[in-house]
Write a protein that holds these residues in place. Sequence first.
Motif, PDB file in Angstrom:
ATOM      1  N   ALA A  74      31.177  54.127  31.311  1.00 56.44           N
ATOM      2  CA  ALA A  74      30.083  54.797  30.596  1.00 56.44           C
ATOM      3  C   ALA A  74      29.399  53.831  29.628  1.00 56.44           C
ATOM      4  CB  ALA A  74      30.611  56.018  29.844  1.00 56.44           C
ATOM      5  N   MET A  75      30.191  52.999  28.959  1.00 58.35           N
ATOM      6  CA  MET A  75      29.612  52.047  28.020  1.00 58.35           C
ATOM      7  C   MET A  75      28.778  50.992  28.744  1.00 58.35           C
ATOM      8  SD  MET A  75      32.838  51.759  25.415  1.00 58.35           S
ATOM      9  CE  MET A  75      32.162  50.533  24.329  1.00 58.35           C
ATOM     10  N   VAL A  76      29.255  50.538  29.887  1.00 57.32           N
ATOM     11  CA  VAL A  76      28.487  49.553  30.662  1.00 57.32           C
ATOM     12  C   VAL A  76      27.181  50.168  31.151  1.00 57.32           C
ATOM     13  CG1 VAL A  76      28.477  48.245  32.829  1.00 57.32           C
ATOM     14  CG2 VAL A  76      30.450  48.120  31.314  1.00 57.32           C
ATOM     15  N   ARG A  77      27.252  51.412  31.662  1.00 59.83           N
ATOM     16  CA  ARG A  77      26.023  52.087  32.107  1.00 59.83           C
ATOM     17  C   ARG A  77      25.035  52.235  30.955  1.00 59.83           C
ATOM     18  NH1 ARG A  77      29.541  55.341  34.869  1.00 59.83           N
ATOM     19  NH2 ARG A  77      29.418  56.947  33.257  1.00 59.83           N
ATOM     20  N   GLN A  78      25.530  52.637  29.792  1.00 60.96           N
ATOM     21  CA  GLN A  78      24.641  52.826  28.642  1.00 60.96           C
ATOM     22  C   GLN A  78      24.073  51.490  28.182  1.00 60.96           C
ATOM     23  OE1 GLN A  78      23.581  55.778  27.388  1.00 60.96           O
ATOM     24  NE2 GLN A  78      22.197  54.555  26.156  1.00 60.96           N
ATOM     25  N   TRP A  79      24.893  50.452  28.176  1.00 57.66           N
ATOM     26  CA  TRP A  79      24.414  49.123  27.776  1.00 57.66           C
ATOM     27  C   TRP A  79      23.297  48.687  28.712  1.00 57.66           C
ATOM     28  CZ3 TRP A  79      23.764  45.773  24.177  1.00 57.66           C
ATOM     29  CH2 TRP A  79      23.445  44.455  24.480  1.00 57.66           C
ATOM     30  N   HIS A  80      23.498  48.884  29.994  1.00 66.10           N
ATOM     31  CA  HIS A  80      22.478  48.483  30.968  1.00 66.10           C
ATOM     32  C   HIS A  80      21.192  49.271  30.767  1.00 66.10           C
ATOM     33  CE1 HIS A  80      20.444  48.048  34.855  1.00 66.10           C
ATOM     34  NE2 HIS A  80      20.957  46.832  34.791  1.00 66.10           N
ATOM     35  N   SER A  81      21.316  50.559  30.515  1.00 61.38           N
ATOM     36  CA  SER A  81      20.110  51.378  30.324  1.00 61.38           C
ATOM     37  C   SER A  81      19.502  51.193  28.942  1.00 61.38           C
ATOM     38  CB  SER A  81      20.419  52.854  30.578  1.00 61.38           C
ATOM     39  OG  SER A  81      21.217  53.367  29.548  1.00 61.38           O
ATOM     40  N   SER A  82      20.226  50.578  28.018  1.00 61.12           N
ATOM     41  CA  SER A  82      19.713  50.343  26.667  1.00 61.12           C
ATOM     42  C   SER A  82      19.037  48.981  26.558  1.00 61.12           C
ATOM     43  CB  SER A  82      20.853  50.412  25.641  1.00 61.12           C
ATOM     44  OG  SER A  82      21.357  51.700  25.566  1.00 61.12           O
ATOM     45  N   HIS A  83      18.528  48.508  27.642  1.00 60.03           N
ATOM     46  CA  HIS A  83      17.798  47.242  27.655  1.00 60.03           C
ATOM     47  C   HIS A  83      18.717  46.069  27.312  1.00 60.03           C
ATOM     48  CE1 HIS A  83      14.347  49.828  27.893  1.00 60.03           C
ATOM     49  NE2 HIS A  83      14.668  50.363  26.741  1.00 60.03           N
ATOM     50  N   VAL A  84      19.319  45.533  28.326  1.00 60.22           N
ATOM     51  CA  VAL A  84      20.231  44.412  28.144  1.00 60.22           C
ATOM     52  C   VAL A  84      19.533  43.281  27.399  1.00 60.22           C
ATOM     53  CG1 VAL A  84      21.588  42.689  29.400  1.00 60.22           C
ATOM     54  CG2 VAL A  84      21.527  45.031  30.209  1.00 60.22           C
ATOM     55  N   SER A  85      18.216  43.186  27.550  1.00 57.74           N
ATOM     56  CA  SER A  85      17.470  42.080  26.934  1.00 57.74           C
ATOM     57  C   SER A  85      17.120  42.320  25.463  1.00 57.74           C
ATOM     58  CB  SER A  85      16.180  41.839  27.716  1.00 57.74           C
ATOM     59  OG  SER A  85      15.345  42.972  27.631  1.00 57.74           O
ATOM     60  N   LEU A  86      17.480  43.470  24.908  1.00 57.08           N
ATOM     61  CA  LEU A  86      17.098  43.785  23.530  1.00 57.08           C
ATOM     62  C   LEU A  86      17.570  42.732  22.518  1.00 57.08           C
ATOM     63  CD1 LEU A  86      15.677  45.717  21.585  1.00 57.08           C
ATOM     64  CD2 LEU A  86      17.796  47.045  21.497  1.00 57.08           C
ATOM     65  N   PRO A  87      18.832  42.295  22.535  1.00 53.14           N
ATOM     66  CA  PRO A  87      19.224  41.262  21.559  1.00 53.14           C
ATOM     67  C   PRO A  87      18.421  39.971  21.706  1.00 53.14           C
ATOM     68  CG  PRO A  87      21.156  42.272  22.510  1.00 53.14           C
ATOM     69  CD  PRO A  87      19.976  42.777  23.294  1.00 53.14           C
ATOM     70  N   SER A  88      18.096  39.589  22.931  1.00 56.18           N
ATOM     71  CA  SER A  88      17.285  38.384  23.144  1.00 56.18           C
ATOM     72  C   SER A  88      15.885  38.567  22.567  1.00 56.18           C
ATOM     73  CB  SER A  88      17.163  38.078  24.637  1.00 56.18           C
ATOM     74  OG  SER A  88      18.412  37.859  25.192  1.00 56.18           O
ATOM     75  N   ARG A  89      15.334  39.758  22.761  1.00 55.53           N
ATOM     76  CA  ARG A  89      14.004  40.047  22.244  1.00 55.53           C
ATOM     77  C   ARG A  89      14.012  40.013  20.714  1.00 55.53           C
ATOM     78  NH1 ARG A  89      11.363  45.698  22.858  1.00 55.53           N
ATOM     79  NH2 ARG A  89      13.460  45.986  23.615  1.00 55.53           N
ATOM     80  N   VAL A  90      15.059  40.551  20.098  1.00 53.04           N
ATOM     81  CA  VAL A  90      15.154  40.535  18.634  1.00 53.04           C
ATOM     82  C   VAL A  90      15.181  39.093  18.131  1.00 53.04           C
ATOM     83  CG1 VAL A  90      16.668  41.070  16.680  1.00 53.04           C
ATOM     84  CG2 VAL A  90      16.248  42.787  18.442  1.00 53.04           C
ATOM     85  N   LEU A  91      15.985  38.258  18.754  1.00 53.59           N
ATOM     86  CA  LEU A  91      16.081  36.858  18.336  1.00 53.59           C
ATOM     87  C   LEU A  91      14.754  36.138  18.536  1.00 53.59           C
ATOM     88  CD1 LEU A  91      18.002  34.726  17.223  1.00 53.59           C
ATOM     89  CD2 LEU A  91      18.600  34.156  19.585  1.00 53.59           C
ATOM     90  N   GLN A  92      14.121  36.367  19.675  1.00 57.41           N
ATOM     91  CA  GLN A  92      12.834  35.738  19.958  1.00 57.41           C
ATOM     92  C   GLN A  92      11.794  36.159  18.920  1.00 57.41           C
ATOM     93  OE1 GLN A  92      10.940  37.044  23.543  1.00 57.41           O
ATOM     94  NE2 GLN A  92       9.678  35.211  23.694  1.00 57.41           N
ATOM     95  N   GLN A  93      11.750  37.436  18.588  1.00 57.22           N
ATOM     96  CA  GLN A  93      10.777  37.909  17.611  1.00 57.22           C
ATOM     97  C   GLN A  93      11.093  37.396  16.210  1.00 57.22           C
ATOM     98  OE1 GLN A  93      10.651  42.122  18.331  1.00 57.22           O
ATOM     99  NE2 GLN A  93       9.180  41.885  19.996  1.00 57.22           N
ATOM    100  N   TRP A  94      12.364  37.204  15.920  1.00 56.99           N
ATOM    101  CA  TRP A  94      12.731  36.627  14.626  1.00 56.99           C
ATOM    102  C   TRP A  94      12.217  35.189  14.529  1.00 56.99           C
ATOM    103  CZ3 TRP A  94      15.719  32.537  12.878  1.00 56.99           C
ATOM    104  CH2 TRP A  94      15.981  32.530  11.504  1.00 56.99           C
ATOM    105  N   PHE A  95      12.377  34.418  15.622  1.00 59.44           N
ATOM    106  CA  PHE A  95      11.873  33.040  15.630  1.00 59.44           C
ATOM    107  C   PHE A  95      10.346  33.017  15.504  1.00 59.44           C
ATOM    108  CE2 PHE A  95      15.890  31.611  17.847  1.00 59.44           C
ATOM    109  CZ  PHE A  95      16.336  30.857  16.773  1.00 59.44           C
ATOM    110  N   LEU A  96       9.660  33.941  16.187  1.00 57.86           N
ATOM    111  CA  LEU A  96       8.205  34.025  16.066  1.00 57.86           C
ATOM    112  C   LEU A  96       7.805  34.345  14.632  1.00 57.86           C
ATOM    113  CD1 LEU A  96       7.274  35.901  19.369  1.00 57.86           C
ATOM    114  CD2 LEU A  96       6.831  33.497  18.806  1.00 57.86           C
ATOM    115  N   SER A  97       8.550  35.230  13.995  1.00 58.77           N
ATOM    116  CA  SER A  97       8.284  35.594  12.610  1.00 58.77           C
ATOM    117  C   SER A  97       8.497  34.391  11.690  1.00 58.77           C
ATOM    118  CB  SER A  97       9.191  36.749  12.204  1.00 58.77           C
ATOM    119  OG  SER A  97       8.991  37.093  10.866  1.00 58.77           O
TER     120      SER A  97
END
Length: 165
Positions: A74-97
């Motif tokens: 269940a956790m793997v399914r939720q992680w996959h549906s919760s946008h696996v790329s979200l942490p990468s996007r947060v880091l990328q946007q932090w660098f842009l900021s």
Amino acid sequence: MSSLTSAARLASPLMLWADVALKTQEMLLSSGSVIHMRTERMAKAGLAPSAADLAEFKLMGDEKLAAAGKAGAAMVRQWHSSHVSLPSRVLQQWFLSAGAFLSMAGSITPAQAAVRGDAFIKATTLAVSSAGQLSGAAVRIAREGLKPIHATATSNARRLAELRA
């Protein structure tokens, strides 16, 4: 409670964390009850457990393995549906900021500083928004992982209490 009210309540990460905390408390109380009843049964069975005792003892292990497997899946399914790329996007946007901040700090004219300051605010707003989504994703993963364990513990507590009565 209407489903709309319930859905709105669970849309907030804070409310989701509160829901996880309440379910965890309920699961822990049920688990304590189950542990007490099963330990008492083991002590009474001693070195010569009956067939019913052996079946209950086997069920203990099987249920734990099944609940842990369901929780992990269940956790793997939720992680996959919760946008696996979200942490990468947060880091990328932090660098842009951070880059926008450095650009603003290197401005020469007030007009240039105003334009770059606006870009910095926009980049920072995106970074903060994405970072806020991490908490929501994390709580949904925890909530999905808790569901099978909670269901097993509470159903065992009810079943064993009925057997005891």
